[in-house]
Design an enzyme around this catalytic site. Structure first.
Site, short mmCIF file in Angstrom:
data_model
loop_
_atom_site.label_atom_id
_atom_site.label_comp_id
_atom_site.label_asym_id
_atom_site.label_seq_id
_atom_site.Cartn_x
_atom_site.Cartn_y
_atom_site.Cartn_z
N LYS A 41 0.83 -1.22 0.00
CA LYS A 41 0.00 0.00 0.00
C LYS A 41 0.86 1.26 0.00
O LYS A 41 0.40 2.34 -0.36
CB LYS A 41 -0.91 0.00 1.23
CG LYS A 41 -1.86 -1.19 1.30
CD LYS A 41 -3.30 -0.77 0.98
CE LYS A 41 -4.29 -1.90 1.06
NZ LYS A 41 -4.08 -2.97 0.10
N ARG A 90 20.20 -12.37 -3.40
CA ARG A 90 21.38 -11.49 -3.37
C ARG A 90 22.34 -11.91 -2.28
O ARG A 90 23.52 -12.02 -2.48
CB ARG A 90 20.94 -10.04 -3.14
CG ARG A 90 20.20 -9.44 -4.29
CD ARG A 90 19.46 -8.21 -3.87
NE ARG A 90 18.49 -8.55 -2.83
CZ ARG A 90 17.57 -7.74 -2.35
NH1 ARG A 90 17.50 -6.51 -2.80
NH2 ARG A 90 16.73 -8.13 -1.42
N SER A 128 15.42 -1.93 -4.22
CA SER A 128 14.56 -0.77 -4.47
C SER A 128 14.43 0.07 -3.20
O SER A 128 14.41 1.30 -3.27
CB SER A 128 13.18 -1.23 -4.93
OG SER A 128 13.27 -1.95 -6.13
#
Ligand code: PNS
Length: 161
Positions: A41, A90, A128
């Site tokens: 959200k 990662r 990100s």
């Protein structure tokens, strides 16, 4: 025809994501990059914006499609007729969450296989979340994202402030 579905938030796409998409494109006939709609959200970008940035970043890859999905990933796998889920690993710290998700998805749908790939070492520290944090504090994030993301991220941060 081997089709892999690479799901994620992609808020926004990074060079780490592109690294994985490039690698997957060499292994599979088709790669479906699947943007999760309404997954978070607090996403900075709308699903349409995230898809547009992915589309522009992936235009050179002929076997990559950008799609979206709502709801459960196992349903998206069926809807898009994919053979497997692709996820990036990662660091070791990713493993616990990814293992939990892979095993739960297999429990929900016994045919659901998850394939893990590692990005190059240069891209393995990019996320990100970190990119957005660096951008919010006016740090230089330009080497970690495709060029289409640079101005869009600066604008999004400015508009949110
Ligand atoms: O890029 P992200 O945020 O790590 O991606 C997570 C994502 C979207 C792949 C995951 O949250 C997901 O699959 N969401 C769809 C809902 C679902 O199927 N949840 C159960 C997972 S076991």
């Amino acid at each position: 025809m081997r089709r892999v579905l690479y799901p994620g938030s992609f808020d926004p796409v990074t060079n780490g994501h592109l690294d994985l998409i490039r690698r997957a494109g060499r292994l599979f006939d088709e790669v479906y990059v699947a943007v999760a709609v309404n997954n978070d959200k607090n996403a900075l970008f709308s699903a349409d914006e995230r898809m547009a940035m992915l589309r522009e970043s992936c235009h050179a890859f002929s076997n990559v499609n950008i799609v979206s999905f709502q709801g459960l990933l196992v349903d998206a796998i069926n809807n898009y007729d994919a053979n497997a889920v692709l996820r990036g690993l990662r660091a070791f710290s990713d493993f616990e969450y990814e293992l939990q998700m892979a095993l739960m998805n297999r429990k929900l749908s016994e045919d659901c296989e998850t394939i893990f790939m590692m990005p190059s070492a240069d891209n393995s520290f990019i996320s990100s979340r970190l990119i957005k944090e660096i951008a919010a504090f006016n740090g230089d994030f330009t080497g970690f994202v495709p060029s289409v993301v640079v101005d869009k991220l600066k604008d999004a941060i400015k508009n949110r402030a």
